[in-house]
Design a protein around this motif. Structure first.
Motif, mmCIF file in Angstrom:
data_model
loop_
_atom_site.group_PDB
_atom_site.id
_atom_site.type_symbol
_atom_site.label_atom_id
_atom_site.label_comp_id
_atom_site.label_asym_id
_atom_site.label_seq_id
_atom_site.Cartn_x
_atom_site.Cartn_y
_atom_site.Cartn_z
ATOM 1 N N TYR A 99 81.479 49.518 79.454
ATOM 2 C CA TYR A 99 80.300 49.229 78.641
ATOM 3 C C TYR A 99 80.276 50.005 77.330
ATOM 4 O O TYR A 99 79.414 49.754 76.487
ATOM 5 N N TRP A 100 81.158 50.958 77.140
ATOM 6 C CA TRP A 100 81.044 51.861 75.993
ATOM 7 C C TRP A 100 81.101 51.154 74.638
ATOM 8 O O TRP A 100 80.275 51.459 73.768
ATOM 9 N N PRO A 101 82.038 50.227 74.408
ATOM 10 C CA PRO A 101 82.013 49.536 73.101
ATOM 11 C C PRO A 101 80.699 48.809 72.861
ATOM 12 O O PRO A 101 80.146 48.837 71.756
ATOM 13 N N ARG A 102 80.191 48.151 73.913
ATOM 14 C CA ARG A 102 78.929 47.430 73.778
ATOM 15 C C ARG A 102 77.768 48.404 73.576
ATOM 16 O O ARG A 102 76.821 48.118 72.832
ATOM 17 N N LEU A 103 77.833 49.557 74.227
ATOM 18 C CA LEU A 103 76.787 50.561 74.048
ATOM 19 C C LEU A 103 76.701 50.996 72.593
ATOM 20 O O LEU A 103 75.607 51.032 72.010
ATOM 21 N N ILE A 104 77.833 51.330 71.994
ATOM 22 C CA ILE A 104 77.833 51.779 70.601
ATOM 23 C C ILE A 104 77.310 50.680 69.681
ATOM 24 O O ILE A 104 76.499 50.928 68.782
#
Length: 320
Positions: A99-104
């Motif tokens: 999820y990290w790319p989407r979180l940023i």
């Protein structure tokens, strides 16, 4: 100082999402205000999240209260449609690496300036990627109500309890150990089948009946999902509040919070011998589970977490 209201957590049918509700109740008990949520079907919220429709419009929310938004992964579906008209302060659980790319991306679209998360590793990542965002680590908490301290270890009927995520090497070692000691009772969920404890009350009773309960971080049991993200989960608090002996491995966040390791570490090497040694001398760990119980009463409740969080939010310009 900007007013900060908690946006009522999303509730899915059949999933009470205790962790968000517990946090919300503690927020209200501390005097925090709540903004009620319009009822929007969960499938519709998921569609909105996939289409990345949610975003912040600073011209619309500059004079409005900010909203503290409980959610998981990233805030899009949990913040819609309120993020258009309010500054949002996400409070997130389960932010796994996928999820990290989407979180940023989401934090940028929502013009987030303050971000809360139960994972210290995720906070470190956000600080690195978005240095202007205040990323605040809020260790996992729990509502202690309902959990039972149970009898002393030697009086409990269940010797080994495995719940939820299994650590394969521990399970195999436990099966072998119990085969050599048929007088021991070993409970573990079937790969396919009903839950071991189908409701909250039976879960509390089950934990209070067990001498040893297995506890490993998700990064150990499911590295494909969690990667290297080691974080504290409520299972550790549940064990400590139930005075069952946690066996497995403690996340560093828990050790740092308590100032000691509350878990009897069991590694893959000689796991069967370690399990046998624990069970044959179980009474010698009574002092540890009693210490764990006292520590959990002090550190586990969300109220304890909020007593540290509220001054941090005030320093960042928010008034609950």
């Amino acid at each position: 100082m900007k007013k900060l209201l908690l946006l009522e957590p999303v509730r899915k049918k059949g999933n009470h999402q205790f962790f968000m509700d517990w946090f919300a109740r503690a927020w209200q008990a501390a005097g925090g205000g709540v903004k009620r949520r319009r009822a929007v079907p969960w499938p519709a919220l998921l569609t909105i999240a996939r289409l990345k429709l949610s975003a912040g419009l600073p011209l619309l929310f500059s004079q409005r209260p900010a909203l503290l938004v409980p959610g998981a992964g990233y805030p899009d579906s949990f913040a819609w449609p309120y993020a258009y008209t309010h500054e949002i302060v996400p409070m997130l659980w389960d932010v796994w690496p996928r999820y990290w790319p989407r979180l940023i991306s989401s934090l940028k679209r929502h013009h987030v300036r303050t971000f809360l998360c139960t994972s210290s590793r995720v906070c470190e990542y956000v600080r690195k990627e978005l240095p202007h965002v205040h990323a605040v680590h809020v260790p996992e908490g729990i509502d202690p109500a309902g959990y039972l301290p149970g009898k002393d270890l030697r009086e409990r009927p269940v010797d080994l309890l495995e719940l939820g995520r299994q650590m394969p090497f521990f399970h195999r070692a436990a099966v072998r150990a119990c085969r050599e000691h048929p007088e021991w009772t070993h409970l573990s969920p079937a790969a396919e089948g009903p839950l071991l404890f189908p409701d909250f009350r039976s879960l509390c009773e089950g934990l209070a009946s067990a001498k040893i309960t297995v506890s490993y971080p998700r990064c150990d049991t499911h590295p494909d999902m969690a990667g290297e993200v080691e974080t504290l989960t409520q299972r550790y608090w549940e064990c400590m509040l139930s005075r069952t002996l946690p066996a497995g491995r403690a996340p560093q966040e828990l050790v740092d919070l308590l100032g000691y390791n509350p878990v009897m570490e069991v590694s893959e090497r000689n796991a069967q011998e370690q399990i046998t040694r624990l069970l044959t001398d179980i009474s010698s760990y009574q002092d540890l589970v009693d210490r764990n119980y006292r520590a959990a009463l002090r550190h586990a409740p969300w109220e304890a977490r909020l007593s540290a969080l509220l001054p941090q939010l005030a320093l960042l310009g928010y008034q609950p």
